[in-house]
Scaffold this motif. Structure first.
Motif, short mmCIF file in Angstrom:
data_model
loop_
_atom_site.label_atom_id
_atom_site.label_comp_id
_atom_site.label_asym_id
_atom_site.label_seq_id
_atom_site.Cartn_x
_atom_site.Cartn_y
_atom_site.Cartn_z
N ASP A 152 0.84 -1.19 0.00
CA ASP A 152 0.00 0.00 0.00
C ASP A 152 0.89 1.26 0.00
OD1 ASP A 152 -1.74 2.04 0.53
OD2 ASP A 152 -2.64 1.12 2.32
N CYS B 92 24.85 10.82 11.34
CA CYS B 92 24.13 12.01 10.84
C CYS B 92 24.40 13.26 11.66
CB CYS B 92 22.63 11.76 10.84
SG CYS B 92 22.14 10.37 9.85
N SER C 182 14.30 -2.94 4.86
CA SER C 182 13.27 -2.06 5.45
C SER C 182 13.69 -0.59 5.38
CB SER C 182 13.00 -2.46 6.90
OG SER C 182 14.08 -2.08 7.72
N LYS D 273 13.84 -0.55 14.02
CA LYS D 273 12.88 -0.18 15.09
C LYS D 273 13.65 0.29 16.34
CE LYS D 273 8.93 -1.51 13.15
NZ LYS D 273 8.88 -2.77 12.42
N SER E 287 16.54 1.64 16.37
CA SER E 287 17.13 2.96 16.12
C SER E 287 16.12 4.07 16.39
CB SER E 287 17.68 3.06 14.69
OG SER E 287 16.65 3.13 13.73
N HIS F 205 16.38 16.08 13.28
CA HIS F 205 17.01 15.22 12.28
C HIS F 205 15.88 14.36 11.70
CE1 HIS F 205 19.18 12.26 10.15
NE2 HIS F 205 18.89 11.28 11.00
N ARG G 159 7.92 11.10 9.51
CA ARG G 159 7.18 10.57 10.67
C ARG G 159 8.06 10.51 11.92
NH1 ARG G 159 3.20 7.00 11.38
NH2 ARG G 159 3.06 7.55 13.54
N LYS H 18 7.03 11.93 15.52
CA LYS H 18 7.12 11.16 16.77
C LYS H 18 7.96 11.93 17.80
CE LYS H 18 6.50 6.63 14.78
NZ LYS H 18 6.89 5.25 14.68
N SER I 204 23.35 8.16 14.72
CA SER I 204 23.34 6.81 15.28
C SER I 204 24.69 6.45 15.86
CB SER I 204 22.97 5.80 14.19
OG SER I 204 21.60 5.88 13.92
P1 HMG Z 1 9.15 -0.83 8.46
O1 HMG Z 1 9.28 -2.19 8.97
O2 HMG Z 1 9.34 -0.62 7.02
O3 HMG Z 1 7.76 -0.19 8.74
O4 HMG Z 1 10.20 0.02 9.29
P2 HMG Z 1 6.63 -0.48 9.85
O5 HMG Z 1 5.98 -1.76 9.55
O6 HMG Z 1 7.17 -0.25 11.23
O7 HMG Z 1 5.67 0.70 9.45
C1 HMG Z 1 6.06 2.01 9.60
C2 HMG Z 1 4.82 2.81 9.99
O8 HMG Z 1 3.92 2.77 8.88
C3 HMG Z 1 4.07 2.21 11.18
O9 HMG Z 1 3.55 3.28 11.94
C4 HMG Z 1 2.90 1.48 10.51
O10 HMG Z 1 1.77 1.36 11.35
C5 HMG Z 1 2.63 2.40 9.35
P3 HMG Z 1 4.09 3.53 13.45
O11 HMG Z 1 3.89 2.25 14.19
O12 HMG Z 1 5.56 3.85 13.31
O13 HMG Z 1 3.27 4.67 13.93
N1 HMG Z 1 1.92 1.75 8.23
C6 HMG Z 1 0.95 2.34 7.52
N2 HMG Z 1 0.40 3.57 7.59
C7 HMG Z 1 -0.58 3.88 6.68
N3 HMG Z 1 -1.03 3.00 5.74
C8 HMG Z 1 -0.51 1.76 5.64
C9 HMG Z 1 0.53 1.38 6.56
N4 HMG Z 1 1.28 0.26 6.73
C10 HMG Z 1 2.12 0.50 7.76
N5 HMG Z 1 -0.93 0.93 4.71
C11 HMG Z 1 11.67 1.80 9.75
C12 HMG Z 1 10.24 1.42 9.43
C13 HMG Z 1 11.76 3.26 10.11
C14 HMG Z 1 12.14 0.98 10.96
C15 HMG Z 1 12.55 1.49 8.51
O14 HMG Z 1 12.21 2.36 7.48
C16 HMG Z 1 14.04 1.58 8.76
O15 HMG Z 1 14.64 0.66 9.28
N6 HMG Z 1 14.69 2.74 8.36
C17 HMG Z 1 16.14 2.91 8.50
C18 HMG Z 1 16.56 3.29 9.92
C19 HMG Z 1 16.02 4.64 10.33
O16 HMG Z 1 15.69 5.48 9.52
N7 HMG Z 1 15.99 4.88 11.65
C20 HMG Z 1 15.54 6.16 12.18
C21 HMG Z 1 16.14 6.49 13.56
S1 HMG Z 1 17.92 6.38 13.53
C22 HMG Z 1 18.42 7.82 12.66
O17 HMG Z 1 17.64 8.70 12.46
C23 HMG Z 1 19.84 7.87 12.18
C24 HMG Z 1 20.02 7.65 10.70
O18 HMG Z 1 19.58 8.78 9.98
C25 HMG Z 1 21.49 7.31 10.38
C26 HMG Z 1 22.60 8.19 10.90
O19 HMG Z 1 22.61 8.70 12.02
O20 HMG Z 1 23.59 8.32 10.13
C27 HMG Z 1 19.22 6.47 10.19
#
Ligand code: HMG
Length: 387
Positions: free
Chosen positions: A30, A112, A149, A200, A202, A234, A239, A243, A306
């Motif tokens: 979706d 970052c 992911s 998750k 992270s 950052h 989303r 949060k 991170s």
């Molecule tokens: P995921 O497994 O793809 O997604 O991981 P999910 O299943 O957890 O779904 C995400 C959200 O979408 C959830 O909402 C679902 O309910 C919703 P939440 O529970 O979060 O409120 N959802 C929907 N909403 C509407 N319609 C739908 C639908 N289906 C699901 N149909 C994850 C998400 C962020 C974990 C993944 O993208 C990931 O691993 N990303 C990479 C790591 C990352 O970005 N981490 C962020 C924090 S760490 C950071 O910021 C540092 C970084 O920038 C690096 C650095 O410092 O250099 C990463």
């Protein structure tokens, strides 16, 4: 105490992107999972002849054109996606921009986060030497494995900031709150192009680092929550910022006022994660996408890298700031981009990784002024197409 901060701020992102609805269609999921669930619309995709150096030079060039290079004696280059284990990417940018030879140049790393200590160090330096200026650059290509992911949270972009005494855009506050813990939420061993990460986990550590940095900011004489008209976070994806803002409001027993964070997400939603540049892209998005005059307003900023380090700090908008923005240029960069198909995206993602010392000319893809023309005997050859 002398005021120090940002006197010009500019960004660049490549001219191609993949729409997240295309990615959703390919994976048979979706599209609202991306547009609503993670709050992202597009992923910026560099060509094979674009990288952190070309994007950084593109971001900094308008600043040099408008204000000149006089007084710049330091380049601080922040990146998570360095192109050399030894040489600072800033030295290539220094040459491309024709900066004075009497200039120091160094690269900073902490995922970052590193553009924030670069900005803080630059402010401290110009307080000591008010006739000098520092060019702070943040530039990154956020690339995750296909089908992982993290795939939907890729992106690319660079931000350049001119840091001076008596700044004309934003005064950076002297108080900040910091927090560090040794964790494996996202990391990239030397032999990998893409990171390893526990997605998750992270997001949870990010929120914890923000809460702890906010507490430290308060303990160090920081401003109260109500003082701020806007907050920038950052933004690995928008989303995450929602949060974080919800968590901060709750910690301050305040109703969640998402309007204070939304204008700062507009650019990031269509660029994707730009790692070190991300929070400063959000700052620019706030300045350029908020209606009305922001003069005198206080902006709260949370920077996260991170591994992990977080910092909460503040910035005050200076009278006349709008005259020093590059709003039209940024809007044009974004509106003139083109989308790519899933197959084109995969071809761009598979950038050549020349490590065997052979010569590799790179196809002319960049639309900007600067490009990586070739990699020759392990040397990266950049060119200015206007020279
Ligand atoms: P995921 O497994 O793809 O997604 O991981 P999910 O299943 O957890 O779904 C995400 C959200 O979408 C959830 O909402 C679902 O309910 C919703 P939440 O529970 O979060 O409120 N959802 C929907 N909403 C509407 N319609 C739908 C639908 N289906 C699901 N149909 C994850 C998400 C962020 C974990 C993944 O993208 C990931 O691993 N990303 C990479 C790591 C990352 O970005 N981490 C962020 C924090 S760490 C950071 O910021 C540092 C970084 O920038 C690096 C650095 O410092 O250099 C990463």
């Amino acid at each position: 105490m002398i005021a120090t901060g940002i006197s010009a701020i500019s960004f660049y992102t490549p001219h191609r992107y993949i729409g997240l609805e295309t990615l959703a269609e390919h994976h048979g999921i979706d599209p609202e999972k991306f547009s609503k669930g993670i709050g992202q619309e597009k992923i910026a995709m560099p060509g094979h002849d674009e990288d952190i150096v070309t994007m950084a030079a593109e971001a900094a060039k308008p600043i040099i054109d408008r204000y000149g290079a006089d007084g710049i004696d330091t380049v601080l280059f922040a990146t998570e996606t360095g192109i050399d284990q030894s040489k600072s990417a800033g030295i290539y940018v220094h040459q491309l921009l024709g900066l004075p030879a009497n200039c120091r140049n160094v690269e900073l790393k902490q995922a970052c986060y590193s553009a924030t200590p670069a900005l803080q160090m630059a402010c401290s330096y110009v307080a000591r030497k008010p006739d000098r200026k520092v060019l702070v650059i943040a530039s990154d290509v956020a690339r995750y494995d296909l089908d992982s992911s993290g795939e939907a949270t890729q992106g690319a972009g660079a931000v350049a900031m001119l840091v001076t005494a008596n700044p004309t855009v934003l005064e950076i506050g002297a108080n900040s709150g910091v927090f560090t813990e040794d964790i494996m939420d996202f990391w990239r061993p030397n032999d990998r192009r893409t990171p390893l990460f526990d997605g998750k986990y992270s997001t949870l550590r990010y929120l914890n680092a923000m809460t702890e940095a906010w507490k430290d900011y308060q303990a160090n004489g920081g401003h109260a929550y109500d003082t701020f008209s806007h907050f920038c976070y950052h933004l690995p994806f928008s989303r995450m910022g929602e949060k974080a803002h919800g968590r901060l409001a709750k910690a301050n027993k305040t109703p969640i006022d998402m309007d204070k964070a939304l204008s700062g997400m507009a650019y990031n939603r269509v660029v994707g994660n730009s790692y070190t540049a991300s929070i400063y892209l959000s700052l620019m998005s706030t300045l350029e996408n908020t209606e009305g005059d922001l003069t005198g307003n206080m902006i709260g900023l949370f920077s996260y890298g991170s591994g992990a380090t977080g910092e909460f700090f503040d910035a005050k908008v200076v009278e006349g700031y709008a005259d020093h923005l590059f709003t039209k240029r940024h809007q044009d960069i974004l509106s003139e981009r083109v989308s790519v198909s899933y197959d084109e995206y995969v071809a761009l993602w598979n950038a050549p990784n020349v490590v065997d010392g052979t010569s590799e000319p790179l196809a002319e893809e960049a639309r900007g002024r600067y490009r990586l023309a070739r990699i020759d005997e392990n040397k990266r050859i950049y060119i200015d197409q206007h020279a």
